[in-house]
Write a protein that holds these residues in place. Structure first.
Motif, PDB file in Angstrom:
ATOM      1  N   ASN A   2      46.434  35.662  -0.653  1.00 52.74           N
ATOM      2  CA  ASN A   2      46.139  36.455  -1.839  1.00 52.74           C
ATOM      3  C   ASN A   2      44.632  36.456  -2.065  1.00 52.74           C
ATOM      4  OD1 ASN A   2      45.910  37.614  -4.380  1.00 52.74           O
ATOM      5  ND2 ASN A   2      47.752  36.632  -5.156  1.00 52.74           N
ATOM      6  N   THR A   3      44.036  37.653  -2.093  1.00 54.66           N
ATOM      7  CA  THR A   3      42.577  37.772  -2.231  1.00 54.66           C
ATOM      8  C   THR A   3      42.071  37.254  -3.563  1.00 54.66           C
ATOM      9  OG1 THR A   3      42.958  40.061  -2.940  1.00 54.66           O
ATOM     10  CG2 THR A   3      42.296  39.713  -0.651  1.00 54.66           C
ATOM     11  N   ILE A   4      42.975  37.021  -4.518  1.00 57.83           N
ATOM     12  CA  ILE A   4      42.534  36.524  -5.822  1.00 57.83           C
ATOM     13  C   ILE A   4      41.806  35.195  -5.687  1.00 57.83           C
ATOM     14  CG2 ILE A   4      44.674  35.267  -6.345  1.00 57.83           C
ATOM     15  CD1 ILE A   4      42.495  37.275  -8.825  1.00 57.83           C
ATOM     16  N   TRP A   5      42.184  34.386  -4.686  1.00 60.92           N
ATOM     17  CA  TRP A   5      41.549  33.079  -4.514  1.00 60.92           C
ATOM     18  C   TRP A   5      40.176  33.193  -3.866  1.00 60.92           C
ATOM     19  CZ3 TRP A   5      43.963  30.723  -7.908  1.00 60.92           C
ATOM     20  CH2 TRP A   5      45.338  30.837  -8.064  1.00 60.92           C
ATOM     21  N   ILE A   6      39.825  34.404  -3.410  1.00 65.74           N
ATOM     22  CA  ILE A   6      38.464  34.669  -2.942  1.00 65.74           C
ATOM     23  C   ILE A   6      37.650  35.313  -4.055  1.00 65.74           C
ATOM     24  CG2 ILE A   6      37.049  35.925  -1.260  1.00 65.74           C
ATOM     25  CD1 ILE A   6      39.379  35.834   0.656  1.00 65.74           C
ATOM     26  N   VAL A   7      38.266  36.276  -4.746  1.00 63.87           N
ATOM     27  CA  VAL A   7      37.518  37.048  -5.737  1.00 63.87           C
ATOM     28  C   VAL A   7      37.169  36.226  -6.976  1.00 63.87           C
ATOM     29  CG1 VAL A   7      39.540  38.020  -6.920  1.00 63.87           C
ATOM     30  CG2 VAL A   7      37.388  39.263  -6.942  1.00 63.87           C
ATOM     31  N   LEU A   8      38.047  35.320  -7.401  1.00 62.42           N
ATOM     32  CA  LEU A   8      37.773  34.545  -8.616  1.00 62.42           C
ATOM     33  C   LEU A   8      36.518  33.674  -8.481  1.00 62.42           C
ATOM     34  CD1 LEU A   8      41.300  33.506  -9.953  1.00 62.42           C
ATOM     35  CD2 LEU A   8      39.868  35.436 -10.616  1.00 62.42           C
ATOM     36  N   LYS A 169      20.876  35.627  -2.900  1.00 59.95           N
ATOM     37  CA  LYS A 169      20.957  36.046  -1.496  1.00 59.95           C
ATOM     38  C   LYS A 169      22.397  36.034  -0.994  1.00 59.95           C
ATOM     39  CE  LYS A 169      16.330  34.357  -0.307  1.00 59.95           C
ATOM     40  NZ  LYS A 169      15.547  33.344   0.454  1.00 59.95           N
ATOM     41  N   ALA A 170      23.224  35.170  -1.585  1.00 63.53           N
ATOM     42  CA  ALA A 170      24.607  35.035  -1.121  1.00 63.53           C
ATOM     43  C   ALA A 170      25.559  36.013  -1.796  1.00 63.53           C
ATOM     44  CB  ALA A 170      25.099  33.608  -1.367  1.00 63.53           C
ATOM     45  N   ALA A 171      25.147  36.592  -2.926  1.00 64.91           N
ATOM     46  CA  ALA A 171      26.054  37.418  -3.728  1.00 64.91           C
ATOM     47  C   ALA A 171      26.560  38.634  -2.955  1.00 64.91           C
ATOM     48  CB  ALA A 171      25.361  37.855  -5.010  1.00 64.91           C
ATOM     49  N   PHE A 172      25.659  39.401  -2.372  1.00 63.78           N
ATOM     50  CA  PHE A 172      26.051  40.625  -1.670  1.00 63.78           C
ATOM     51  C   PHE A 172      26.921  40.323  -0.449  1.00 63.78           C
ATOM     52  CE2 PHE A 172      25.295  44.107   1.356  1.00 63.78           C
ATOM     53  CZ  PHE A 172      25.721  45.187   0.579  1.00 63.78           C
ATOM     54  N   PRO A 173      26.537  39.365   0.427  1.00 68.22           N
ATOM     55  CA  PRO A 173      27.431  39.037   1.548  1.00 68.22           C
ATOM     56  C   PRO A 173      28.809  38.563   1.094  1.00 68.22           C
ATOM     57  CG  PRO A 173      25.246  38.123   1.925  1.00 68.22           C
ATOM     58  CD  PRO A 173      25.261  38.641   0.520  1.00 68.22           C
ATOM     59  N   ALA A 174      28.861  37.805  -0.016  1.00 68.23           N
ATOM     60  CA  ALA A 174      30.155  37.322  -0.514  1.00 68.23           C
ATOM     61  C   ALA A 174      31.038  38.486  -0.948  1.00 68.23           C
ATOM     62  CB  ALA A 174      29.938  36.363  -1.686  1.00 68.23           C
ATOM     63  N   LEU A 175      30.443  39.471  -1.625  1.00 68.19           N
ATOM     64  CA  LEU A 175      31.209  40.645  -2.057  1.00 68.19           C
ATOM     65  C   LEU A 175      31.691  41.442  -0.850  1.00 68.19           C
ATOM     66  CD1 LEU A 175      32.255  42.313  -4.419  1.00 68.19           C
ATOM     67  CD2 LEU A 175      30.070  43.530  -4.461  1.00 68.19           C
ATOM     68  N   MET A 176      30.851  41.572   0.161  1.00 65.58           N
ATOM     69  CA  MET A 176      31.246  42.290   1.371  1.00 65.58           C
ATOM     70  C   MET A 176      32.352  41.543   2.126  1.00 65.58           C
ATOM     71  SD  MET A 176      29.774  45.190   1.521  1.00 65.58           S
ATOM     72  CE  MET A 176      30.083  45.208  -0.246  1.00 65.58           C
ATOM     73  N   LEU A 177      32.325  40.210   2.066  1.00 68.87           N
ATOM     74  CA  LEU A 177      33.402  39.416   2.672  1.00 68.87           C
ATOM     75  C   LEU A 177      34.717  39.722   1.966  1.00 68.87           C
ATOM     76  CD1 LEU A 177      34.564  37.105   4.426  1.00 68.87           C
ATOM     77  CD2 LEU A 177      33.837  35.520   2.613  1.00 68.87           C
ATOM     78  N   LEU A 178      34.685  39.769   0.648  1.00 68.83           N
ATOM     79  CA  LEU A 178      35.879  40.090  -0.126  1.00 68.83           C
ATOM     80  C   LEU A 178      36.411  41.468   0.248  1.00 68.83           C
ATOM     81  CD1 LEU A 178      37.891  39.788  -2.502  1.00 68.83           C
ATOM     82  CD2 LEU A 178      36.075  40.682  -3.981  1.00 68.83           C
ATOM     83  N   VAL A 179      35.523  42.450   0.315  1.00 70.25           N
ATOM     84  CA  VAL A 179      35.912  43.816   0.662  1.00 70.25           C
ATOM     85  C   VAL A 179      36.534  43.851   2.053  1.00 70.25           C
ATOM     86  CG1 VAL A 179      35.026  46.131   1.171  1.00 70.25           C
ATOM     87  CG2 VAL A 179      34.235  44.911  -0.867  1.00 70.25           C
ATOM     88  N   THR A 180      35.930  43.135   3.005  1.00 71.93           N
ATOM     89  CA  THR A 180      36.426  43.118   4.384  1.00 71.93           C
ATOM     90  C   THR A 180      37.823  42.505   4.466  1.00 71.93           C
ATOM     91  OG1 THR A 180      34.165  42.935   5.228  1.00 71.93           O
ATOM     92  CG2 THR A 180      35.950  42.333   6.720  1.00 71.93           C
ATOM     93  N   VAL A 181      38.015  41.366   3.800  1.00 68.87           N
ATOM     94  CA  VAL A 181      39.320  40.699   3.819  1.00 68.87           C
ATOM     95  C   VAL A 181      40.383  41.598   3.204  1.00 68.87           C
ATOM     96  CG1 VAL A 181      40.646  38.767   2.877  1.00 68.87           C
ATOM     97  CG2 VAL A 181      38.370  38.373   3.826  1.00 68.87           C
ATOM     98  N   PHE A 182      40.072  42.200   2.075  1.00 71.79           N
ATOM     99  CA  PHE A 182      41.030  43.070   1.406  1.00 71.79           C
ATOM    100  C   PHE A 182      41.341  44.295   2.269  1.00 71.79           C
ATOM    101  CE2 PHE A 182      42.843  45.961  -1.599  1.00 71.79           C
ATOM    102  CZ  PHE A 182      43.428  45.167  -2.564  1.00 71.79           C
ATOM    103  N   PHE A 183      40.297  44.841   2.895  1.00 70.59           N
ATOM    104  CA  PHE A 183      40.476  46.018   3.749  1.00 70.59           C
ATOM    105  C   PHE A 183      41.419  45.698   4.913  1.00 70.59           C
ATOM    106  CE2 PHE A 183      39.432  48.926   7.173  1.00 70.59           C
ATOM    107  CZ  PHE A 183      39.327  50.149   6.512  1.00 70.59           C
ATOM    108  N   LEU A 184      41.214  44.549   5.545  1.00 69.61           N
ATOM    109  CA  LEU A 184      42.061  44.168   6.679  1.00 69.61           C
ATOM    110  C   LEU A 184      43.512  43.946   6.251  1.00 69.61           C
ATOM    111  CD1 LEU A 184      39.673  41.696   8.540  1.00 69.61           C
ATOM    112  CD2 LEU A 184      40.297  44.018   9.239  1.00 69.61           C
ATOM    113  N   ILE A 258      42.629  48.848  -4.722  1.00 72.77           N
ATOM    114  CA  ILE A 258      42.099  49.703  -3.650  1.00 72.77           C
ATOM    115  C   ILE A 258      40.990  50.636  -4.141  1.00 72.77           C
ATOM    116  CG2 ILE A 258      42.706  51.584  -2.054  1.00 72.77           C
ATOM    117  CD1 ILE A 258      45.309  50.080  -1.475  1.00 72.77           C
ATOM    118  N   PRO A 259      41.120  51.295  -5.315  1.00 71.09           N
ATOM    119  CA  PRO A 259      39.989  52.105  -5.785  1.00 71.09           C
ATOM    120  C   PRO A 259      38.699  51.299  -5.925  1.00 71.09           C
ATOM    121  CG  PRO A 259      41.956  52.656  -7.039  1.00 71.09           C
ATOM    122  CD  PRO A 259      42.301  51.464  -6.194  1.00 71.09           C
TER     123      PRO A 259
END
Length: 284
Positions: A2-8, A169-184, A258-259
């Motif tokens: 569940n991506t919630i444990w990444i996004v929180l 510096k870590a904020a943007f990569p972390a958000l992109m990681l979340l997007v990537t995991v959710f996308f997959l 998804i939106p």
């Protein structure tokens, strides 16, 4: 997973970092330059939800995606806007204060607007909004980390600066990681709906940026302030929208996020293009 444990954790860290960059004297900017604040907050709090409402009906979105679109439109400004404002040569202090103010204001406006949207649209597909849980989650994940960041900056300013250098510096990569995991995890659903939904989300960003530019010109806001207003209105807190959509305590609906995922992808494309155009114009 569940991506919630990444996004929180990501959302909490982003809001804590916002608190680290805030100074109480920054809020005096509201009195010194009220036009920029009025235009930016009107664009975010009023205009953006209205645009999303119109686009959702125009594109005949499914209820779950319609609610997801409204959720991102009702969210506050994203903390990444501060970085984009800096890249565009905008007013970073104005950007930070606007992000903080929109985060505070939407603690009230988001439950009210999403309560109405869910009641009018979600009932037909069994989507409900436990407003009490939403308020608790926002206070815990939005307000508390900001206050903690402000406290750290107030009493340990040197440590706050060092922590901010790492987190920013870590904020943007972390958000992109979340997007990537959710996308997959949801690529089949995303590809099945990317045509209509992708166009709708892209239109939302472009109209937000365009309207912010027109409002700024109409109120004679120019230069650094105009660039900041445009970025603030065009860049919403996708992490919060994803957190509310997927949280087991609020909507508990993966598809509703998804939106926001598509928004975070297109938001970066549109605003990085804007930053590049501004930088090129300044170089000429």
């Amino acid at each position: 997973m569940n991506t919630i444990w990444i996004v929180l954790p990501i959302l909490t860290v982003l809001m804590f970092d916002l608190g680290l960059t805030l100074r109480l004297k920054d809020f005096y900017l509201v009195l010194v330059r009220p036009k920029a604040f009025i235009v930016a907050l009107t664009g975010q709090i009023v205009l953006l939800p209205l645009i999303a409402l119109g686009l959702g009906h125009l594109f005949h979105l499914a209820p779950v995606f319609f609610i997801g679109l409204m959720l991102i439109a009702c969210s506050p400004g994203g903390s990444s806007s501060n970085i984009f404002s800096k890249l565009a040569g905008g007013d970073v202090a104005l950007s930070v204060t606007l992000t903080a103010l929109s985060s505070l204001i939407t603690l009230v406006t988001l439950p009210l607007l999403m309560g109405w949207v869910t009641a009018s649209t979600g009932s037909e597909v069994g989507i409900t909004l436990p407003i009490g849980n939403l308020l608790k989650q926002n206070l815990l994940l939005m307000l508390l980390p900001v206050l903690l960041g402000i406290a750290v900056k107030r009493f340990w300013e040197g440590a706050a600066a060092r922590i901010d250098r790492v987190l920013s510096k870590a904020a943007f990569p972390a958000l992109m990681l979340l997007v990537t995991v959710f996308f997959l995890q949801h690529y089949r659903t995303i590809f099945a709906n990317i045509g209509r939904l992708g166009l709708c989300v892209t239109a939302l960003i472009l109209l937000a940026v365009g309207c912010a530019s027109l409002l700024s010109r109409g109120f004679r806001i120019a230069g650094r302030e105009r660039r900041t207003v445009i970025i603030e209105v065009g860049m919403q807190n996708a992490a919060q929208a994803i957190a509310l959509a997927t949280s087991p305590f609020v909507f508990n609906n993966q598809e509703m996020a998804i939106p926001a995922i598509l928004y975070s992808l297109m938001m970066n494309v549109v605003l990085l293009t804007y930053v590049a155009l501004v930088s090129r114009r300044k170089a000429l």
